[in-house]
Enzyme design. Structure first.
Site, PDB file in Angstrom:
ATOM      1  CG  ASP A  94      -0.568   0.065   2.425  1.00  0.00           C
ATOM      2  OD1 ASP A  94       0.795  -0.676   2.668  1.00  0.00           O
ATOM      3  OD2 ASP A  94      -0.510   0.064   3.817  1.00  0.00           O
ATOM      4  CD  GLU A 160       3.993   0.657   6.947  1.00  0.00           C
ATOM      5  OE1 GLU A 160       5.155   1.226   7.825  1.00  0.00           O
ATOM      6  OE2 GLU A 160       4.334   1.722   6.121  1.00  0.00           O
TER       7      GLU A 160
HETATM    8  N1  BES Z   1       9.101   3.219   5.428  1.00  0.00           N
HETATM    9  C1  BES Z   1       8.191   3.600   6.092  1.00  0.00           C
HETATM   10  C2  BES Z   1       9.462   3.731   7.872  1.00  0.00           C
HETATM   11  C3  BES Z   1      10.470   4.953   8.058  1.00  0.00           C
HETATM   12  C4  BES Z   1      11.023   5.337   6.429  1.00  0.00           C
HETATM   13  C5  BES Z   1      10.821   3.524   8.337  1.00  0.00           C
HETATM   14  C6  BES Z   1      12.176   5.956   6.956  1.00  0.00           C
HETATM   15  C7  BES Z   1      12.537   4.197   8.513  1.00  0.00           C
HETATM   16  C8  BES Z   1      12.489   5.319   7.744  1.00  0.00           C
HETATM   17  C9  BES Z   1       6.449   3.339   6.805  1.00  0.00           C
HETATM   18  O1  BES Z   1       6.235   3.076   5.193  1.00  0.00           O
HETATM   19  C10 BES Z   1       6.099   4.344   7.476  1.00  0.00           C
HETATM   20  O2  BES Z   1       5.675   5.714   6.104  1.00  0.00           O
HETATM   21  N2  BES Z   1       5.591   4.214   7.768  1.00  0.00           N
HETATM   22  C11 BES Z   1       4.810   5.237   8.574  1.00  0.00           C
HETATM   23  C12 BES Z   1       3.401   4.470   9.751  1.00  0.00           C
HETATM   24  C13 BES Z   1       2.286   5.225  10.930  1.00  0.00           C
HETATM   25  C14 BES Z   1       1.377   5.401   8.917  1.00  0.00           C
HETATM   26  C15 BES Z   1       2.098   4.295  10.846  1.00  0.00           C
HETATM   27  C16 BES Z   1       5.303   6.873   9.479  1.00  0.00           C
HETATM   28  O3  BES Z   1       6.385   6.197   9.851  1.00  0.00           O
HETATM   29  O4  BES Z   1       4.790   6.839   9.415  1.00  0.00           O
HETATM   30 MN    MN Z   2       7.188   1.619   4.125  1.00  0.00          MN
HETATM   31 MN    MN Z   3       5.555   5.080   4.184  1.00  0.00          MN
END
Ligand code: BES
Ligand code: MN
Ligand code: MN
Length: 462
Positions: A94, A160
Site C-alpha cells: 500500500d 502499513e
Molecule cells: N517505510 C516507512 C517507515 C520508515 C521510513 C522507517 C524511513 C524508517 C525510515 C513506513 O512506510 C511509514 O511511512 N510508516 C508510517 C507508519 C504510520 C502511518 C503508522 C510512518 O512512519 O509515518
Molecule cells: Mn514503508
Molecule cells: Mn510510508
C-alpha cells in the site's frame, strides 16, 4: 561465493530491465490504503504480487483476509530446505496518497525514469523495495534448479500506511503459521549514497484526532462573533499547551520511560557523515531547524519523542473569504515515541491532559486512530554478520548502523509475539521523497539491493 550464488547474481544482472518494467506495472496501480475509493486498486496490487509469487515458485500463495475487514495480506512460502533457517520476508504494497498532485513533475501513478531514478508514488516506499525481495527470490530459484538456499515465508501487507491493524490481528491469532528464525525487512533508508546501512531501531507512534464542538451549527461571524466560541481558536489554545517553544512536550509523565541510547551508540552516530547545514538546505528546506536544545539532529529524529500536527479539517478552506464561525473543528495530531514509552500509556496521559486544558464553551473529544511500538533490535547475531558481508561484496564498504525516525507498526509484534530477530536492510536514499511529491527510487540501489539480498539469503542458508 558459491556457484549458485554467482548464477543468481548473473541472472539478476541479465534481467534488470524486465525487473524494472514489472515494478512499473505494479506502480501504475494506485493502491492507496487510506482512501476507500481505492480499495479495489489495493486488492488488484495484492493479486498482482500473488500471481508473481506463484510464478517464481513459491507455494501456498494466497490472499489472506483478516478479521478486521481491511485490505488483504499476501502470503507465500517455500519450506523444503532442511537444516537451514526460515526467513520471513516482510513488505507492504500500500502507498500514501499522492497529493498535492501539481507538485509532481510526472504523474504519481505513471512511473517515469529520469537521471537513473524511477519516479512514482510507492517507488521506494515500499513497492520497489518489496519487489527487490521478490526478484532476489526469483533469481535464487532460477540458479538453484527450482529450490532455495533457505526456507522462506513472504508476508506482504496492504495497510502499513494506515497502522497495520489486519496484519497485527494475523500475527496475534495465527502467529504459529509464521514460525521463522528472522524477519527481513526492506522498508528503510541508507544513511547516504553508496553507504550500506542496517536500521536497528524505529520510533513508535500514536496517531490521534482531537475534535472540538462549539455552536450547534455554523454561525454568521458578524452576528455571533464575540459571543459564540470558536473551535479553531480553542484547538490553537490546546495545541500551544502540548509542546513549548523549545520542542519539549508538556504532557505530564510523557518522558518518564524515555530511555537514552547507549554511550557507544551515541558515539557511533557522531562518526556518521552528517552535515547539518546540507540537511537543512537540501532535505528540509526551512530557514532554520527546530527542536529540543541539547540534542543533535540525529538524536532528535531517532531517539527523542516528538509531537506534530498534520492537518486541521473544518471551517472554510475554499478560495476567497467566508465569514463563518464553524460549529466544529478537528486537529490530527501524532506523537513519535521512543524506547521504552508504551503507546497505550502515553495515549491515556495525553487524553487526560487535553481534557484538563480544554477551554470553556466547547466540547472536546480525543480519539486514537492507530499506534505503533518503538523498537530497537540487537546487532549481535549471525544474520547481521552475514548481511554486513553481503553488502560489503556489493558496495565494497563497511555497513553503518542507524536508527530510523519513522515507524513500521508490525515490527514490534514480530519481536514481541514471534520472538524474531529483525534485520532492516533498506536501500532508499535520504532524498527519495517518501510520502511527498516526486517520490523516487534510485535504480542503481534497486539493483544493488537485489544483489545484496541474493548474497545475504545464500549466506544465511550456508
Ligand atoms: N517505510 C516507512 C517507515 C520508515 C521510513 C522507517 C524511513 C524508517 C525510515 C513506513 O512506510 C511509514 O511511512 N510508516 C508510517 C507508519 C504510520 C502511518 C503508522 C510512518 O512512519 O509515518
Ligand atoms: Mn514503508
Ligand atoms: Mn510510508
Amino acid at each position: 561465493m558459491s556457484q549458485n550464488t554467482a548464477a543468481a547474481v548473473e541472472f539478476a544482472r541479465g534481467n534488470q530491465q524486465r525487473f524494472v518494467d514489472e515494478l512499473k506495472a505494479l506502480l501504475r496501480i494506485p493502491s492507496i490504503s487510506t482512501l476507500p475509493e481505492h480499495a479495489g486498486d489495493v486488492r488488484r496490487a495484492a493479486e498482482f504480487i500473488a500471481s508473481e509469487l506463484r510464478r517464481i515458485g513459491l507455494e501456498n500463495v494466497s490472499l489472506v483476509e483478516t478479521a478486521t475487514g481491511g485490505h488483504p495480506l499476501v502470503y507465500g512460502d517455500w519450506l523444503h530446505k532442511e537444516n537451514a533457517p526460515t526467513v520471513l520476508c516482510y513488505g507492504h504494497y500500500d502507498v500514501q496518497p499522492a497529493e498535492p498532485l501539481d507538485e509532481w513533475t510526472t504523474p504519481p501513478f505513471e512511473p517515469a525514469e529520469r537521471n537513473g531514478n524511477l519516479y512514482a508514488r510507492g517507488a521506494v516506499d515500499d513497492k520497489g523495495q518489496m519487489w527487490m525481495h521478490v526478484k532476489a527470490l526469483e533469481a535464487l530459484f532460477e540458479a538453484n534448479q527450482g529450490t532455495l538456499p533457505v526456507n522462506i515465508r513472504v508476508l506482504i501487507e496492504g495497510e502499513e500506511e494506515v497502522g497495520g491493524e489486519g496484519i497485527a490481528w494475523f500475527v496475534r491469532e495465527h502467529g504459529g503459521r509464521l514460525r521463522s528464525d528472522l524477519a527481513l525487512i526492506s522498508d528503510t533508508e541508507m544513511f547516504a549514497p553508496d553507504l550500506p546501512t542496517l536500521c536497528v531501531g524505529l520510533r513508535g507512534m500514536i496517531y490521534t484526532e482531537i475534535e472540538v464542538r462549539g455552536a450547534a451549527i455554523d454561525l454568521h461571524s458578524g452576528m455571533y462573533g464575540g459571543a459564540a466560541p470558536n473551535p479553531f481558536v480553542a484547538l490553537a489554545h490546546i495545541i500551544t499547551k502540548l509542546k513549548d517553544e523549545d520542542g519539549r512536550i508538556l504532557i505530564p509523565g510523557f518522558y518518564d520511560k524515555v530511555e537514552s541510547p547507549s554511550a557507544e551508540e551515541l558515539k557511533a552516530w557522531k562518526a556518521l557523515p552528517f552535515d547539518e547545514e546540507h540537511y537543512r538546505r537540501t532535505e528540509v528546506g526551512s530557514p532554520e531547524l527546530t527542536g529540543e536544545a541539547g540534542y543533535s539532529v540525529l538524536e532528535r529524529t531517532w531517539a527523542r519523542p516528538t509531537l506534530d500536527v498534520h492537518g486541521m479539517p473544518g471551517g472554510f478552506i475554499g478560495a476567497g473569504a467566508k465569514t463563518v464561525i464553524p460549529a466544529k473543528a478537528v486537529a490530527k495530531i501524532s506523537m513519535r515515541l521512543v524506547p521504552k514509552q508504551v503507546p497505550a500509556e502515553v495515549f491515556e496521559q495525553y487524553k487526560s491532559f487535553v481534557a484538563s486544558i480544554a477551554p470553556r464553551g466547547v466540547d472536546v473529544s480525543v480519539r486514537l486512530i492507530h499506534s505503533a511500538e518503538p523498537i530497537v533490535v540487537s546487532t549481535d547475531n549471525q544474520f547481521v554478520k552475514a548481511a554486513v558481508e553481503a553488502m560489503h561484496e556489493v558496495f565494497a564498504t563497511d555497513t553503518v548502523f542507524v536508527r530510523g525516525g519513522g515507524s513500521i507498526p508490525i515490527v514490534g509484534d514480530f519481536i514481541r509475539e514471534l520472538s524474531l530477530p529483525t534485520l532492516m536492510m533498506g536501500f532508499g536514499l535520504p532524498d527519495d521523497n517518501l510520502h511527498a511529491p516526486n517520490e523516487k527510487f534510485h535504480l542503481a540501489n534497486f539493483h544493488r539491493g537485489i544483489e545484496s539480498l541474493i548474497r545475504f539469503l545464500s549466506a544465511a542458508g550456508a
